[in-house]
Each structure stands twice: as structure tokens, then as C-alpha cells.
Motif scaffolding. Structure first.
Motif, mmCIF file in Angstrom:
data_model
loop_
_atom_site.group_PDB
_atom_site.id
_atom_site.type_symbol
_atom_site.label_atom_id
_atom_site.label_comp_id
_atom_site.label_asym_id
_atom_site.label_seq_id
_atom_site.Cartn_x
_atom_site.Cartn_y
_atom_site.Cartn_z
ATOM 1 N N LYS A 148 33.756 80.897 -28.275
ATOM 2 C CA LYS A 148 34.072 80.587 -26.287
ATOM 3 C C LYS A 148 33.015 79.667 -25.825
ATOM 4 O O LYS A 148 31.835 80.668 -25.749
ATOM 5 N N GLU A 149 33.109 79.012 -25.118
ATOM 6 C CA GLU A 149 31.784 77.804 -24.382
ATOM 7 C C GLU A 149 33.105 78.067 -23.730
ATOM 8 O O GLU A 149 33.534 77.425 -23.000
ATOM 9 N N TRP A 150 32.700 78.971 -22.346
ATOM 10 C CA TRP A 150 33.103 78.573 -21.092
ATOM 11 C C TRP A 150 32.781 77.486 -19.901
ATOM 12 O O TRP A 150 31.629 77.640 -20.090
ATOM 13 N N TYR A 151 33.744 76.588 -19.489
ATOM 14 C CA TYR A 151 33.155 75.421 -18.610
ATOM 15 C C TYR A 151 34.482 75.024 -17.287
ATOM 16 O O TYR A 151 35.575 75.037 -17.313
ATOM 17 N N TRP A 152 33.983 74.148 -16.428
ATOM 18 C CA TRP A 152 34.730 74.115 -15.539
ATOM 19 C C TRP A 152 35.458 72.821 -16.521
ATOM 20 O O TRP A 152 34.912 71.801 -15.842
ATOM 21 N N ALA A 153 36.776 72.798 -15.741
ATOM 22 C CA ALA A 153 37.344 71.837 -16.925
ATOM 23 C C ALA A 153 37.618 70.412 -15.463
ATOM 24 O O ALA A 153 37.948 69.180 -15.297
ATOM 25 N N LYS A 154 38.451 71.265 -14.396
ATOM 26 C CA LYS A 154 38.087 70.527 -13.271
ATOM 27 C C LYS A 154 37.511 71.512 -11.829
ATOM 28 O O LYS A 154 37.443 72.812 -12.346
#
Length: 431
Positions: A148-154
Motif C-alpha cells: 500500500k502506498e498512501w497519498y493525498w488524492a485531493k
């Protein structure tokens, strides 16, 4: 027509003079060529190349491994990480030369000395697959996994996506101590760029059948794919001027295995079992006649592929399968310079008044066995390239081989000694 014959006669005289000059300078030319060939020696391989015997790898065993012996005889050298284990020198333990602390230290293992880039990268347990994939840090440098790679989609939405990342699992201790930070054996050679290569790593592709009394490990597709890829990469370096390979002997004839006949006459319980087993309680503990035939077929394929690779790269090739068959049938005479002989060495570990070529595990050569092995490679190299590399003194190797000079009857120890019986029972449970 007469003029042509006269011209031909003059040409023959010139050719003869050229041959004489060639013979005069043959010695110096051969020496120069040998020096160039062995200018930078590289080694890949398995336990035979690393110097595994006595169930461990340590300096006194590494110094007697066949690539080290052959290279010294050729006037060159190799460098390697010196190990002090893992596991123990079985001979030292049985002769009470290694006590509790020695055993503990050996089992843990480590390095006695290291080099940043070894030119000798042979590792116990290796095969052509691991030559390509296993480094001192990773069991398989090509392995991947999903993470899993967490990121800010918005700006208000923090989520994840699945990405492919490297899956680096820690390798065995032989690779960790033997290769350290240098990469895989293939990567090490691509950094070293040797002019001469010891390139054999085929044995474990088939030896696994003897050690596990099973043919499940045989994989022709994988073997052919990986041996061809390895030598493609070696050829692409452009530095190689020569090398040597050897065929794999009949693994069902090693001292580790012995004949067993089921008292109830069951065919799948009759065949070859590990020497430490007193009986067979499961078909998986024996190689039956059908399995032995399958191994023979696979071995023929494997050795034909090794010979084909040697021919393509113009390497020398030692047919150790033929040599080992002769050793098993006729023995190998050992003789000093003044003619005295302790007898003929046999394809077993040494016994009282009977020299042998194997160590106590029944799989790997002892010090004397490595000298024999080295000499067969020297013969092949001399024949292929026209050199005169001197052979190792097999008598000297026998003389300084503590196992040959003071044998241990391991079979007797495991059956008659209480401690040995306990070892045999534990081994039988976990193998």
C-alpha cells in the motif's frame, strides 16, 4: 607443370622453417598466453568451489577449494571473503578438537576477513538460478510484492493505492558472509570482468535428488533458462579469454547414499537411502529404480548442456562424470615421489587403511579429494589451451589431510556410539 612443383618445393621449405621457428618459440609464447589468460581470474559456483567440507566453510577449507588450487598452480590468485562457519567442522567435533564454545561460535558463523569485491564468488548451495538472483542481501533480487502506498488524492482525501515494490528476503548465511555487499555472483563477475572463468554451478540442479531422496526438485526448463542466461551475460562482458567447466558425476553414486532392500519386497521401498538411516519407513526416504532412471536421464541432459555452453565459449571441459565412474570402479592410486603408496583412494570417506575422497557428509570432497578434482581441471585446461600448468601433488594433499591420515568411521559412530545414535535419530526426524 615442373615450375609449379618447384615453387611448391620452395613453399614447403618455407613452411618447414616456419614450423621450426614455431617450435623454438612455443615455450615462451605459451607462457605469455597463459599469463594473459590468468591475468584476472573469476570464480562462480557452489559448495565445491567455496570449499565446503566437514559441514562448514572456513579458511582451512576455502584454501583447499579447487579454484584456489588451480589458480595457484597457474601462477595467479583469487580473493574471497573468508568465513568462520556457519555450522561446524564435523571432523573437529568428532575428534574432540572443537569444544562447546567452538561449536557455538561456528554455528553462529561470520567472517574472519573480508574484501570489498571478491574475485572468487562461489557460494555453498548455489546453482545457476541463484547465480543470477541471490545476493548477499536478498534471497531473490528480482522478487516483488504488492504494498500500500498512501497519498493525498485531493486536499481532503487521504487514500492508498497498490504499488509493486522489491521483496528482499534475507538469504542464507553462506550468501550473507560470502557475498556481503557485492551483489549476486553474476553481478560480481560483471564488476570483476575476468579474463578466465571457473563457471560451474550445475551440480545442485540434480544433487538435490540425492540429498532429499526425491525427484521433485528436477526442473529442466529452469535449468536451461538460467544457465543460458548466465553465460549470455558472461559472454556480453567481452573480457573472457577462456575458462573451464566440468560435468556433474552420477549423484546416485556418492557416499551419502547406500543400497537398501525392503525386507517386505516392496519396490518403492527398495533402492538408495541416506547413509544415516537404519531403515526406511516411507517411500520418500528412498530413491527407487524408477526415480534413479529419471535422475540419470536428467543428468545426461544437464551434462550435454554444460558441454554445449563450454563449446560455445571455447572453454575447457573436464568430464568428471567419466572420471568419477572410474574412481568408483577402480580407485585412484596415491603414490609418493619415492614410490610408497598408502593404497588406492575410493569414492567414500576415508576408513582405516582405506583412503577416500569424500568428507564426512558423504557429498563433498575432503582435502585430498579437492587436489584430485583440481588436477582433472588442470589436465582439461592444459589440453584445451596448450599450457603446461603443473599438477597439485595428490600425495602431499593426502599426507596433510587429517581425515585421511586419521580416519573417522562415521557410520560406526552413528550406530554404536550413544551420542552418535542421538544425532542419527535427530537427523532422521528432520530430513
Amino acid at each position: 607443370m615442373l615450375k609449379m612443383f618447384r615453387l611448391g618445393g620452395n613453399m614447403n621449405v618455407k613452411i618447414a622453417k616456419g614450423l621450426v621457428l614455431s617450435l623454438v618459440f612455443a615455450g615462451s609464447l605459451s607462457a605469455q598466453t597463459q599469463s594473459q589468460m590468468f591475468q584476472r581470474v573469476g570464480v562462480v559456483g557452489d559448495s565445491l568451489s567455496q570449499g565446503f567440507f566437514g559441514v562448514t566453510v572456513e579458511k582451512k577449507t576455502q584454501d583447499w577449494a579447487y579454484p584456489v588450487l588451480v589458480t595457484k598452480q597457474a601462477g595467479a590468485s583469487v580473493s574471497y571473503n573468508v568465513l568462520k562457519g556457519p555450522y561446524v567442522n564435523l571432523e573437529d567435533v568428532l575428534k574432540w578438537n572443537c569444544g562447546v564454545f567452538c561449536i557455538a561460535e561456528s554455528i553462529i558463523g561470520g567472517n574472519a576477513s573480508t574484501v570489498s569485491l571478491p574475485t572468487h564468488a562461489g557460494i555453498t548451495g548455489a546453482e545457476y538460478t541463484s547465480l543470477l538472483k541471490t545476493s548477499g542481501k536478498c534471497e531473490d533480487i528480482t522478487a516483488t510484492k504488492q504494498e500500500k502506498e498512501w497519498y493525498w488524492a485531493k486536499w481532503y482525501w487521504y487514500t492508498y493505492r497498490w504499488v509493486t515494490v522489491a521483496d528482499c528476503q534475507e538469504p542464507d548465511k553462506f550468501h550473507r558472509f560470502g557475498l556481503r555487499d557485492a551483489g549476486t555472483q553474476t553481478q560480481v563477475m560483471e564488476k570483476v570482468k575476468p579474463t578466465f572463468l571457473f563457471g560451474s554451478a550445475g551440480a545442485n540442479h540434480v544433487l538435490c535428488t540425492a540429498l532429499h531422496t526425491s525427484t521433485d526438485c528436477l526442473d529442466e526448463t529452469r535449468f536451461k533458462r538460467d544457465i543460458r542466461e548466465f553465460f549470455r551475460r558472461m559472454s556480453a562482458m567481452g573480457s573472457l579469454q577462456g575458462g573451464v567447466l566440468f560435468t556433474v558425476p552420477n549423484v546416485t553414486s556418492i557416499a551419502f547414499l547406500e543400497n537398501y532392500k525392503d525386507p517386505n519386497g516392496r519396490a518403492n521401498y527398495t533402492g538408495l537411502k541416506a547413509f544415516f538411516r537404519n531403515s526406511v519407513s516411507d517411500p520418500n526416504q528412498v530413491l527407487d529404480a524408477n526415480e534413479i532412471a529419471s535422475i540419470s536421464t536428467f543428468l545426461n541432459m544437464l551434462n550435454n548442456e554444460i558441454k554445449a555452453q563450454a563449446a560455445t565459449l571455447r572453454f575447457a571441459v573436464a568430464d568428471l562424470r567419466v572420471i568419477f565412474d572410474d574412481l568408483k570402479e577402480n580407485g585412484r592410486p596415491i603414490r609418493s615421489a619415492d614410490g610408497w603408496s598408502p593404497g588406492n583412494a575410493r569414492a567414500n570417506w576415508p576408513l582405516p587403511n582405506q583412503p577416500g575422497v569424500f568428507g564426512l557428509d558423504g557429498v563433498h570432497p575432503n582435502m585430498y579429494g579437492h587436489s584430485l578434482f583440481a588436477n582433472e581441471l588442470i589436465k582439461a585446461i592444459n589440453t584445451r589451451y596448450g599450457y603446461s600448468i603443473p599438477q597439485v601433488s595428490e600425495y602431499t594433499a593426502w599426507y596433510y589431510d587429517s581425515l585421511n591420515r586419521n580416519p573417522v568411521d562415521l557410520k560406526k559412530f552413528l550406530t554404536e556410539n550413544i551420542f552418535g545414535q542421538a544425532i542419527s535419530w535427530v537427523v532422521s526426524i528432520f530430513t
